[in-house]
Structure formats: C-alpha cells, structure tokens
Design an enzyme around this catalytic site. Structure first.
Site, mmCIF file in Angstrom:
data_model
loop_
_atom_site.group_PDB
_atom_site.id
_atom_site.type_symbol
_atom_site.label_atom_id
_atom_site.label_comp_id
_atom_site.label_asym_id
_atom_site.label_seq_id
_atom_site.Cartn_x
_atom_site.Cartn_y
_atom_site.Cartn_z
ATOM 1 N N HIS A 4 0.671 -1.428 -0.137
ATOM 2 C CA HIS A 4 -0.054 0.009 0.060
ATOM 3 C C HIS A 4 0.810 1.109 0.123
ATOM 4 C CE1 HIS A 4 0.407 -1.364 4.253
ATOM 5 N NE2 HIS A 4 0.602 0.065 4.548
ATOM 6 N N HIS B 6 0.876 4.952 1.492
ATOM 7 C CA HIS B 6 0.291 6.178 2.356
ATOM 8 C C HIS B 6 0.214 7.635 1.463
ATOM 9 C CE1 HIS B 6 0.155 3.949 6.117
ATOM 10 N NE2 HIS B 6 1.385 3.236 5.390
#
Ligand code: 5GP
Ligand code: ZN
Length: 159
Positions: A124, A126
């Site tokens: 992922h 951020h």
C-alpha cells in the site's frame, strides 16, 4: 498424460483463470477483504486495478491508502506495472486531497517489511496530507555522513 496429470493440469488452469479474473486474494488479509468489499472502507477512488480508502488511523486528516486489488506482500514483491499504476493514481488523488483538504503538501510513503514499519502485509501507498511542520508524524533523516564510508557502501551495492 495419465489421468492424475490431467487432473493436476486442469486444477492448475482453473486456479490460473480465477487469479486472472479475480486477482490473487489472500485469506486473512484485511486489505484483500476491503478490496473485495467484504469489510467496509471509506473508498475515495476505485478502478479495475486499484482501490483507495481512508486510513483508519488518520495520522493527519485525509490520510489515505492506495492499494492494488491483487495481493502483493509489499513494494518489494509488487508487479512493476501494477505498482506504477498505483503510483499514478496516488499522484492524482494526492493532488485532489491536498486541494480539497486545504493542505500545504503531503508525504507519500510505503513501508516494506516489518523492520520498516509495515504492519499490513498487502502493498500500500500512504498519502499523508501535511498542514504544518508539527503534524503528528515523524519521518526523520539522520545525517550519518561523518560516520560512514560512501565508497564502501557504493561498492557493496554495485557488486
Ligand atoms: P503500514 O504500517 O503497514 O505501513 O500501514 C498500515 C496502515 O493500515 C496503518 O496506517 C493502519 O492505520 C491502517 N489500517 C489497519 N487496518 C485497517 C483497516 O481495517 N481499515 C483501514 N481503513 N485502515 C487500516
Ligand atoms: Zn491482501
């Protein structure tokens, strides 16, 4: 090919087609579940390849995660094209978030492996909007230039 081999091949083809159609989903991966809408998330963007949703912690207001729908453990394992696509989406979304949240900038970061602070093992990115220097986030680059030998490090990387 004996019947056992045929069966193995059939199973392998079937698994391959499922992965192509639905992406490789990992059991017990919270982000795979959010991508599959099995658990709720505040989704701010979605297309066939990736999905972006608000991070529960909201380190700063607007803290958002961009993830591929397909499971990759971290940045280090992610498919390069998928990752490039996620990064393009992250840039568009970061501009939208910064503008609409009246932020002054943002940090874009991805933690790879536990030692680097990764707690959810599904790649992922951020997006952390920044409002002021004292925002409750700490990313510090220590100057160690006086205690390391740049040539040694360079040679080790390049060997
Ligand atoms: P990491 O530490 O792996 O770089 O970041 C994981 C992030 O996922 C953390 O910032 C954490 O707040 C967020 N997170 C963990 N579980 C959930 C969840 O169930 N939903 C959402 N929206 N965010 C989560
Ligand atoms: Zn996953």
């Amino acid at each position: 090919m004996n019947s056992n081999n045929t069966l193995t091949q059939l199973l392998s083809d079937y698994r391959g087609s499922i992965i192509k159609k639905e992406g490789l989903k990992m059991d017990n991966c919270i982000f795979c579940k959010i991508a599959a809408k099995e658990i709720p998330g505040k989704v701010v963007y979605e297309n066939d390849t990736c999905i972006a949703f608000l991070d529960l912690s909201q380190t700063t207001n607007g803290h958002t995660l961009v993830i591929p729908k397909e499971h990759y453990d971290s940045f280090l394992e992610a498919d390069a094209e998928v990752m490039a696509h996620c990064m393009k989406v992250a840039q568009k979304l970061a501009n939208k978030i910064v503008e609409n949240m009246h932020a002054k900038g943002c940090n874009i970061l991805t933690n790879a492996k536990e030692v680097a602070g990764q707690t959810v093992h599904h790649f992922h990115i951020h997006i952390i909007p920044r409002y002021e220097e004292n925002d409750p986030i700490k990313i510090e680059f220590t100057d160690r230039s006086s205690v390391v030998n740049l040539d040694d490090i360079y040679n080790e990387i390049m060997k």
